[in-house]
Write a protein that holds these residues in place. Sequence first.
Motif, short mmCIF file in Angstrom:
data_model
loop_
_atom_site.label_atom_id
_atom_site.label_comp_id
_atom_site.label_asym_id
_atom_site.label_seq_id
_atom_site.Cartn_x
_atom_site.Cartn_y
_atom_site.Cartn_z
N THR A 436 56.81 -11.58 30.63
CA THR A 436 57.37 -11.68 29.28
C THR A 436 58.05 -13.03 29.07
O THR A 436 57.91 -13.66 28.02
CB THR A 436 58.39 -10.55 29.03
OG1 THR A 436 57.73 -9.28 29.19
CG2 THR A 436 58.97 -10.64 27.63
N ALA A 437 58.78 -13.49 30.10
CA ALA A 437 59.45 -14.79 30.01
C ALA A 437 58.43 -15.92 29.92
O ALA A 437 58.62 -16.89 29.18
CB ALA A 437 60.37 -14.99 31.21
N LEU A 438 57.33 -15.80 30.67
CA LEU A 438 56.28 -16.84 30.60
C LEU A 438 55.66 -16.88 29.21
O LEU A 438 55.43 -17.95 28.65
CB LEU A 438 55.20 -16.55 31.65
CG LEU A 438 55.40 -17.06 33.07
CD1 LEU A 438 54.17 -16.73 33.91
CD2 LEU A 438 55.66 -18.57 33.10
N ALA A 439 55.38 -15.70 28.65
CA ALA A 439 54.73 -15.63 27.34
C ALA A 439 55.63 -16.15 26.24
O ALA A 439 55.16 -16.71 25.24
CB ALA A 439 54.32 -14.18 27.05
N ALA A 440 56.95 -15.99 26.43
CA ALA A 440 57.90 -16.42 25.39
C ALA A 440 58.28 -17.88 25.52
O ALA A 440 58.98 -18.42 24.66
CB ALA A 440 59.16 -15.57 25.47
N ALA A 454 61.00 -18.09 34.21
CA ALA A 454 60.44 -16.76 34.46
C ALA A 454 61.01 -16.17 35.75
O ALA A 454 61.30 -14.96 35.82
CB ALA A 454 58.91 -16.84 34.54
N PHE A 455 61.19 -17.02 36.77
CA PHE A 455 61.79 -16.56 38.02
C PHE A 455 63.20 -16.03 37.78
O PHE A 455 63.58 -14.97 38.28
CB PHE A 455 61.80 -17.70 39.03
CG PHE A 455 62.47 -17.35 40.34
CD1 PHE A 455 61.75 -16.71 41.35
CD2 PHE A 455 63.80 -17.67 40.58
CE1 PHE A 455 62.36 -16.39 42.57
CE2 PHE A 455 64.42 -17.35 41.78
CZ PHE A 455 63.69 -16.71 42.77
N VAL A 456 63.98 -16.76 37.02
CA VAL A 456 65.34 -16.34 36.70
C VAL A 456 65.32 -15.00 35.96
O VAL A 456 66.11 -14.09 36.28
CB VAL A 456 66.05 -17.41 35.84
CG1 VAL A 456 67.37 -16.88 35.28
CG2 VAL A 456 66.30 -18.66 36.67
N ALA A 457 64.42 -14.85 34.99
CA ALA A 457 64.33 -13.59 34.24
C ALA A 457 63.98 -12.42 35.15
O ALA A 457 64.58 -11.34 35.06
CB ALA A 457 63.29 -13.73 33.12
N GLY A 458 63.00 -12.62 36.03
CA GLY A 458 62.60 -11.55 36.94
C GLY A 458 63.71 -11.19 37.91
O GLY A 458 63.95 -10.01 38.20
N MET A 459 64.41 -12.20 38.41
CA MET A 459 65.45 -11.95 39.41
C MET A 459 66.71 -11.31 38.82
O MET A 459 67.56 -10.82 39.57
CB MET A 459 65.82 -13.24 40.12
CG MET A 459 64.78 -13.73 41.11
SD MET A 459 64.42 -12.52 42.43
CE MET A 459 62.94 -11.74 41.75
N LEU A 460 66.83 -11.30 37.50
CA LEU A 460 67.97 -10.60 36.90
C LEU A 460 67.91 -9.11 37.22
O LEU A 460 68.95 -8.45 37.37
CB LEU A 460 67.98 -10.82 35.39
CG LEU A 460 68.39 -12.23 34.94
CD1 LEU A 460 68.29 -12.35 33.42
CD2 LEU A 460 69.80 -12.57 35.41
N TYR A 461 66.69 -8.56 37.33
CA TYR A 461 66.58 -7.15 37.76
C TYR A 461 67.11 -6.99 39.18
O TYR A 461 67.87 -6.07 39.48
CB TYR A 461 65.13 -6.65 37.70
CG TYR A 461 64.98 -5.35 38.47
CD1 TYR A 461 65.38 -4.16 37.90
CD2 TYR A 461 64.50 -5.34 39.78
CE1 TYR A 461 65.29 -2.96 38.61
CE2 TYR A 461 64.41 -4.17 40.50
CZ TYR A 461 64.81 -2.98 39.91
OH TYR A 461 64.74 -1.81 40.63
N ASN A 462 66.70 -7.89 40.09
CA ASN A 462 67.16 -7.80 41.47
C ASN A 462 68.67 -7.92 41.57
O ASN A 462 69.31 -7.23 42.37
CB ASN A 462 66.50 -8.90 42.31
CG ASN A 462 65.06 -8.58 42.66
OD1 ASN A 462 64.45 -7.71 42.05
ND2 ASN A 462 64.51 -9.26 43.64
N LEU A 463 69.25 -8.79 40.76
CA LEU A 463 70.71 -8.94 40.76
C LEU A 463 71.37 -7.65 40.29
O LEU A 463 72.34 -7.17 40.90
CB LEU A 463 71.11 -10.11 39.86
CG LEU A 463 72.62 -10.35 39.72
CD1 LEU A 463 73.25 -10.65 41.08
CD2 LEU A 463 72.89 -11.49 38.75
N GLY A 464 70.85 -7.09 39.19
CA GLY A 464 71.41 -5.84 38.69
C GLY A 464 71.28 -4.70 39.70
O GLY A 464 72.22 -3.91 39.91
N ALA A 465 70.10 -4.61 40.35
CA ALA A 465 69.89 -3.56 41.36
C ALA A 465 70.82 -3.74 42.54
O ALA A 465 71.38 -2.77 43.07
CB ALA A 465 68.43 -3.58 41.82
N ALA A 466 71.03 -5.00 42.97
CA ALA A 466 71.92 -5.26 44.11
C ALA A 466 73.36 -4.90 43.78
O ALA A 466 74.08 -4.35 44.62
CB ALA A 466 71.81 -6.73 44.53
#
Length: 484
Positions: A436-440, A454-466
């Motif tokens: 989604t971040a790449l497309a936007a 896009a990496f930052v956007a994806g890793m926000l999930y990992n941060l939230g999960a951690a």
Amino acid sequence: MSDDSSLLTTSTIPTKSAPWLGLSILLLAGFVTIFDLFVVNVAIPSMQVGLGASFAQIGFIVAGYELAFGVLLITGGRLGDLFGRRRLFIVGMAGFTLASAMCGLAPSADFLIVARVFQGLAAALLFPQVYASIRVNFNGDDSRRAFGLLGMTLGLAAIAGQVLGGWLVHADLFGLSWRTIFLINVPIGLFAIRAACCIPESRAEQRPALDWIGVILVSSGLTLLLVPLIEGPGQGWPAWSLWSLGGAAALMATFYWYQERQRIAGRLPLVDMQLMRQRRFALGALLVLLVYSTSSSFFLSFALLVQTGFGLDPFVAGSIFAPCSVGFVLASLTAPRLVARWGTRAIVAGALVYAVSIGLLITQVQKAGAELAPVRLIPMLIVVGAGQGLIMTPLLNLVLGFVKENQAGMASGVISTVQQIGAALGVAVVGILFSTALAAGDGAAVQAGQYASAFVAGMLYNLGAALLVCLLLLILARAQRSTN
């Protein structure tokens, strides 16, 4: 990895083979199954170019193996109990070898997805026999040594998946590019099948029938859950994806009802739902799901960042990532001593290290953007790997310690399944955020900058999960104190 307590009463068929010789074959099998879990990440850009694969198809190539591996782990353990663990080892290795050849010769992305699912199914038959055979053929100090060697082997497999896998793709042996990461399994598999005679045969004395209806319900439910999560975003969430999610909820509810019905009738269910009613075990299973959902998704995002975004070749990318795996292995070896001294607080501290390191890594990539020098990520990658190592191994031991001895086998199967499902779910969710971040992104922006965002956007999930893992561990520690 067996799903019932039958491993506690096991019959072993006498053999002239030395157990330590058989152990070397078991370790080889464990190595290749985990190697194939990690190696795909370094080959993703090559697959995209060679097969014209879409982002969703890449997600399926990664998650298909994990999903198939996860949903049949419990079944694989039970089949070994029923028909003999060496026999299932040979069947699983034969299937894994054939599937690896199919992956290496795949003419299209869709064919590769099917082959990866087949490979995961075969791994699910193979991998439980490794744990079970070690458990029944080694005792006391020998058992601790054997499991220690297994842990080290699996850690080295994760490192080799990045470095050796990257070299294989980079070397482009015989012009095969990424295909060599799969084809290398063929001679290894054939050797393991031939040498399997060194593994003592064993099977459970009590061999209840397998709950095939339960297998079908849970496998179908999980498939209907993950397929739309991976494919739906790229198609704008069509109606079929929403129906699929609804069907997944219905099938999982039916699975719960059927397992309870089996238990009440006095038959052995695939999963005893009484386990999930134990608050500490259920909370522990959720923790395992969250922790492992951050693992494979992180590998995927990092590979896309440094290879597709910054144009690094697979060997260099794997070499940069390898210190993360080294940090994981070293922390895994240290974690048991820390937990023995500090208890659950040591795992909470590890979770905090993991969450903070992910946050700092995100900040580093976001600030540098298109000017990022990937090699400068190495120090933080080591800390991320160490954080994972401080959580994963002790968390599994902690959670399995919550159940009674006669439920240990089933609980182990459930947790092993949760690990793989969590990994597949993480790939799906992070894939949505990344794509989604790449497309936007701004089409005129530098590609490296787009992939950094896009990496930052994806890793926000990992941060939230951690961060959620930290919170749940504190709740778990409090529950333990109140129980004690």
